[in-house]
Structures are given as structure tokens and as C-alpha cells.
Design an enzyme around this catalytic site. Structure first.
Site, mmCIF file in Angstrom:
data_model
loop_
_atom_site.group_PDB
_atom_site.id
_atom_site.type_symbol
_atom_site.label_atom_id
_atom_site.label_comp_id
_atom_site.label_asym_id
_atom_site.label_seq_id
_atom_site.Cartn_x
_atom_site.Cartn_y
_atom_site.Cartn_z
ATOM 1 N N THR A 65 7.874 -16.753 32.125
ATOM 2 C CA THR A 65 7.363 -16.504 33.346
ATOM 3 C C THR A 65 8.138 -17.243 34.345
ATOM 4 O O THR A 65 7.366 -17.265 35.600
ATOM 5 C CB THR A 65 5.843 -16.972 32.877
ATOM 6 O OG1 THR A 65 6.148 -18.456 32.589
ATOM 7 C CG2 THR A 65 5.028 -16.393 32.166
ATOM 8 N N ARG A 125 11.860 -17.195 35.863
ATOM 9 C CA ARG A 125 12.562 -16.266 36.501
ATOM 10 C C ARG A 125 13.564 -15.393 35.740
ATOM 11 O O ARG A 125 14.065 -15.913 34.759
ATOM 12 C CB ARG A 125 13.601 -16.926 37.715
ATOM 13 C CG ARG A 125 13.151 -17.523 38.822
ATOM 14 C CD ARG A 125 12.404 -16.490 39.781
ATOM 15 N NE ARG A 125 11.758 -16.911 41.010
ATOM 16 C CZ ARG A 125 10.489 -17.468 41.097
ATOM 17 N NH1 ARG A 125 9.720 -16.774 40.027
ATOM 18 N NH2 ARG A 125 10.115 -18.055 42.102
ATOM 19 N N GLU A 160 14.419 -7.442 38.806
ATOM 20 C CA GLU A 160 12.973 -7.198 39.362
ATOM 21 C C GLU A 160 13.029 -7.120 41.101
ATOM 22 O O GLU A 160 12.348 -6.258 41.491
ATOM 23 C CB GLU A 160 12.364 -8.795 39.062
ATOM 24 C CG GLU A 160 10.860 -8.731 39.430
ATOM 25 C CD GLU A 160 10.524 -10.125 39.309
ATOM 26 O OE1 GLU A 160 9.564 -10.570 40.078
ATOM 27 O OE2 GLU A 160 11.004 -10.859 38.327
HETATM 28 P P1 NAD Z 1 9.199 -27.580 38.549
HETATM 29 O O1 NAD Z 1 10.203 -28.026 39.304
HETATM 30 O O2 NAD Z 1 7.852 -28.479 38.492
HETATM 31 O O3 NAD Z 1 9.770 -27.796 37.113
HETATM 32 C C1 NAD Z 1 10.975 -27.159 36.628
HETATM 33 C C2 NAD Z 1 11.469 -28.297 35.224
HETATM 34 O O4 NAD Z 1 12.619 -27.507 35.187
HETATM 35 C C3 NAD Z 1 11.744 -29.630 36.039
HETATM 36 O O5 NAD Z 1 11.221 -30.445 34.898
HETATM 37 C C4 NAD Z 1 13.287 -29.695 35.856
HETATM 38 O O6 NAD Z 1 13.714 -30.704 35.289
HETATM 39 C C5 NAD Z 1 13.590 -28.426 34.656
HETATM 40 N N1 NAD Z 1 14.833 -28.127 34.634
HETATM 41 C C6 NAD Z 1 15.931 -28.088 35.462
HETATM 42 N N2 NAD Z 1 17.077 -27.724 34.952
HETATM 43 C C7 NAD Z 1 17.002 -27.451 33.795
HETATM 44 C C8 NAD Z 1 17.481 -26.904 32.635
HETATM 45 N N3 NAD Z 1 18.699 -26.721 32.906
HETATM 46 N N4 NAD Z 1 16.992 -26.977 31.579
HETATM 47 C C9 NAD Z 1 15.608 -27.280 31.201
HETATM 48 N N5 NAD Z 1 14.885 -27.656 32.151
HETATM 49 C C10 NAD Z 1 15.565 -27.708 33.365
HETATM 50 O O7 NAD Z 1 8.792 -26.160 38.692
HETATM 51 P P2 NAD Z 1 7.581 -25.307 38.308
HETATM 52 O O8 NAD Z 1 6.475 -25.413 39.118
HETATM 53 O O9 NAD Z 1 7.110 -25.692 36.863
HETATM 54 O O10 NAD Z 1 7.799 -23.971 38.117
HETATM 55 C C11 NAD Z 1 8.847 -23.502 37.305
HETATM 56 C C12 NAD Z 1 9.344 -22.256 37.512
HETATM 57 O O11 NAD Z 1 8.324 -21.248 37.202
HETATM 58 C C13 NAD Z 1 9.946 -21.905 38.942
HETATM 59 O O12 NAD Z 1 11.362 -22.215 39.002
HETATM 60 C C14 NAD Z 1 9.538 -20.521 39.356
HETATM 61 O O13 NAD Z 1 10.764 -19.740 39.233
HETATM 62 C C15 NAD Z 1 8.628 -19.979 38.181
HETATM 63 N N6 NAD Z 1 7.393 -19.598 38.830
HETATM 64 C C16 NAD Z 1 6.771 -18.301 38.258
HETATM 65 C C17 NAD Z 1 5.654 -17.985 38.794
HETATM 66 C C18 NAD Z 1 5.181 -16.479 38.267
HETATM 67 O O14 NAD Z 1 4.233 -16.097 38.809
HETATM 68 N N7 NAD Z 1 5.563 -15.996 37.053
HETATM 69 C C19 NAD Z 1 4.944 -18.699 39.774
HETATM 70 C C20 NAD Z 1 5.299 -19.749 40.068
HETATM 71 C C21 NAD Z 1 6.542 -20.313 39.607
#
Ligand code: NAD
Length: 321
Positions: free
Chosen positions: A232, A234, A263
Site C-alpha cells: 500500500t 508505492r 500507476e
Molecule cells: P513514514 O515516513 O512515517 O514511514 C516510513 C518508514 O520507512 C520510516 O520509519 C523509515 O525509517 C522507513 N524506511 C526508510 N527507508 C527504508 C528502507 N530502505 N527499508 C525499510 N524501511 C525504510 O511514512 P508513512 O506515513 O508511514 O508512509 C509510508 C508510505 O506509504 C509513504 O511513503 C507513501 O508512499 C505511502 N502512502 C500510501 C497511501 C495510500 O493511499 N496507499 C497513503 C499515504 C502514504
């Protein structure tokens, strides 16, 4: 004035803006996506307000800037689709909505897992045809299973908590995990261990050059046979061609995608009426253990209200200098 390149959330902007922003700006709503072709339509605006599938590459940013646009307001958390270097060079104000409702996306990830696992979508289609046969709909009990969360930021953390509620053991991989992910919730492990031990792998890390195709032929081979993969976050986190191979050999037990690699080119043309034809997508959809949605994890009333509110606060920051 603000040019907004999507309009399904207009009600939410109207609700917030009429109360707080009537004197500050005029909002123009448009239903098409921002692209090189549509960018000139924003030339009378000071800011554009966009979503994940609007194009914000160098040519578009330059075209917007040339027309007088000075701010890019993202109605989303992710900003991997924005050429930040060009934005900075042009002195554009860029703001996102970092945490509108992590729970909305986390709940959707769990919904996808359980729909795929318990095959409720297939059962419903059968029942609609008067067929109550449950053959082929066998699932697994989630309780006691291991769930691997890749990225325990806001959404990953919320997902881990929900899966804990199901009685799952949580493994997490996140090189930058914060203290919020406690040992009570689960165990931080290397990616390899997570892949080898998890019955379900859920992706919640951002898309960067370092995480592009994090799930590829090699990492898929490390996954437990029959495990489920849910994304969910990217689309670019997954090498879709490799996933198709792993489905063909039955190594993967199932795949649920809210986001998809191509997408940007395919989805969000819902207003054009164009039929989507994509070979890879079509091939994926031939597998009964694949579930795909059109990027709707964020799509709850509560999240849209928060998105509208924070976006307009960002606009206020921009106007206020
Ligand atoms: P966030 O920044 O709070 O969390 C992302 C986490 O990923 C962080 O803890 C970071 O340390 C970790 N991370 C970074 N690089 C990494 C790696 N190489 N391996 C493992 N972990 C790693 O972001 P969030 O608000 O939790 O959002 C996560 C993702 O969800 C966003 O990047 C966005 O693309 C996606 N998103 C999707 C929807 C949807 O409608 N499907 C909506 C909002 C966000």
C-alpha cells in the site's frame, strides 16, 4: 488562487475553506491531472494543489514557474513524484501532508490481506450468481502467524498494532526505526530474516532510489513459500515482472496491491473514460490470488478532512510568507 488537479475531495476543501480561507484565496477545481499539456491552465494561479499521480517533473515545474506559480501544495504524504531539485532551483514553495491518517492506510493494508486470504471478493462474486459453494476459498487463520512489516513509520506502526490485535507475531525491518516500535509490539530484524519467516509481508517504506525494486527476483526467492505480499506504499517498491514469475511458480501465495508500478501512466484517468490496457496489469489479473485496487488506502472521510485542513494550512503558511 489555487489550481487543484483533482476534484473528488472538493467537498472536504469547501467545508474547511469556506470557514477559514474565503478572504485569503479563490480555489479553482479541475478534474484532470497536471501534466505538460494542462500546466498552462494554472498560469493565473499562485499555487497548484496536486495529488500523487500529477506530473511534477522538470518541464512541468518550469512551465508552472514561467506562468507565475510559486507554490506546490501536495495533498499526499509521498513526494517521490516531485523533482525537488528543480523546485528548489526555481524557489518554489513545496509542502506535503505528512500524516493525515496513518490508520486509514494501515487498516486498508490489513483489509487487503484478509480479503486476499479469506477470498471474500471471490465468495461475493459467486454468491451474486447464486453459487454458495466454498470450494477453492480455503484461507489461513491469521492468529499465530508471522507478519513482516517493511518500514515502521507512521503507517507501518499502525499496521503492526492491528496485526498484533489479530494475535500475529510481528517482525519489522527499518534501518531508521524510531523508539515507537517497541519490543512489546515486535522484533526488529534484517530484511532477509523478515522475508524468510513471514507469512505476510506488508510494505510501508517510502520509494527512494535505495528502495526501488526492494522486492525483486532475489528477495522474492527468500520469502516463505506460499507467503502473501501486500503493497500500500508505492508501486516502484516491487519489480512487477518478478512478482509474476513468483506467482507462476506458486512460490508466492498471493499479492495484494493498492499501488502499482505503472500507476502514473494508467490510473487516475477515471475522468477520461479511457479503457486501461496494460499487458503487465492484465497478466497479473489472470491470477486468482491477486487483488489490485486503484490507490485508495487514504480514501476515508476522516483522511480527506485532515488532508484538506493541512493543505489549506500549508497554503496559509505560503501566503503568510
Ligand atoms: P513514514 O515516513 O512515517 O514511514 C516510513 C518508514 O520507512 C520510516 O520509519 C523509515 O525509517 C522507513 N524506511 C526508510 N527507508 C527504508 C528502507 N530502505 N527499508 C525499510 N524501511 C525504510 O511514512 P508513512 O506515513 O508511514 O508512509 C509510508 C508510505 O506509504 C509513504 O511513503 C507513501 O508512499 C505511502 N502512502 C500510501 C497511501 C495510500 O493511499 N496507499 C497513503 C499515504 C502514504
Amino acid at each position: 488562487a489555487v489550481f487543484s488537479a483533482k476534484a473528488y475531495d472538493r467537498t472536504y476543501f469547501d467545508k474547511v475553506s469556506s470557514a477559514r480561507f474565503a478572504d485569503l484565496c479563490t480555489i479553482e477545481y479541475h478534474t484532470f491531472s497536471l501534466s505538460e499539456e494542462t500546466a498552462p491552465l494554472a498560469h493565473s494561479c499562485d499555487a497548484v494543489c496536486v495529488f500523487v499521480n500529477d506530473t511534477l517533473d522538470e518541464p512541468v515545474l518550469r512551465a508552472l514557474h514561467a506562468g507565475g506559480v510559486r507554490a506546490i501544495l501536495l495533498r499526499c504524504a509521498g513526494f517521490n513524484h516531485v523533482d525537488l531539485l528543480t523546485a528548489e532551483t526555481l524557489g518554489l514553495f513545496v509542502a506535503n501532508v505528512p500524516a493525515y491518517s496513518p490508520e486509514a492506510v494501515a487498516e486498508f493494508a490489513v483489509t487487503l490481506v484478509q480479503t486476499l486470504n479469506r477470498k471474500t471478493h471471490r465468495a461475493y462474486n459467486r454468491v451474486r450468481e447464486g453459487n454458495f459453494n466454498i470450494e477453492g476459498l480455503l484461507g489461513m487463520t491469521l492468529h499465530g502467524k508471522t507478519v513482516g512489516i517493511v518500514g515502521v513509520g507512521r503507517i507501518g506502526l499502525a499496521a503492526a498494532k492491528i496485526f498484533r490485535g489479530f494475535g500475529c507475531r510481528i517482525l519489522a525491518y527499518d534501518p531508521y526505526a524510531g523508539p515507537e516500535f517497541t519490543s512489546e509490539l515486535g522484533t526488529l530484524v534484517e530484511l532477509d530474516t523478515l522475508l524468510q519467516e513471514s507469512h505476510v509481508v506488508s510494505l510501508h517504506c517510502p520509494l527512494t532510489e535505495g528502495t526501488r525494486h526492494l522486492i525483486n527476483g532475489t528477495t522474492l526467492a527468500r520469502m516463505k513459500p506460499g507467503a502473501m505480499l501486500v503493497n500500500t506504499s508505492r508501486g516502484g517498491l516491487i519489480d512487477t515482472a518478478a512478482v509474476i514469475e513468483a506467482l507462476k511458480t506458486h512460490h508466492l501465495g498471493g499479492v495484494a496491491l493498492d499501488v502499482y508500478e505503472a500507476e502514473g501512466e494508467l490510473f487516475y484517468n477515471d475522468h477520461s473514460g479511457e479503457i486501461i490496457e496494460d499487458d503487465v496489469l492484465m497478466r497479473l489479473l489472470t491470477f486468482p490470488n491477486v487483488l489490485i485496487c486503484g490507490h485508495q488506502g487514504f480514501f476515508t472521510r476522516e483522511a480527506l478532512t485532515e488532508i484538506a485542513s493541512v493543505t489549506l494550512s500549508n497554503l496559509s503558511d505560503f501566503v503568510g510568507g
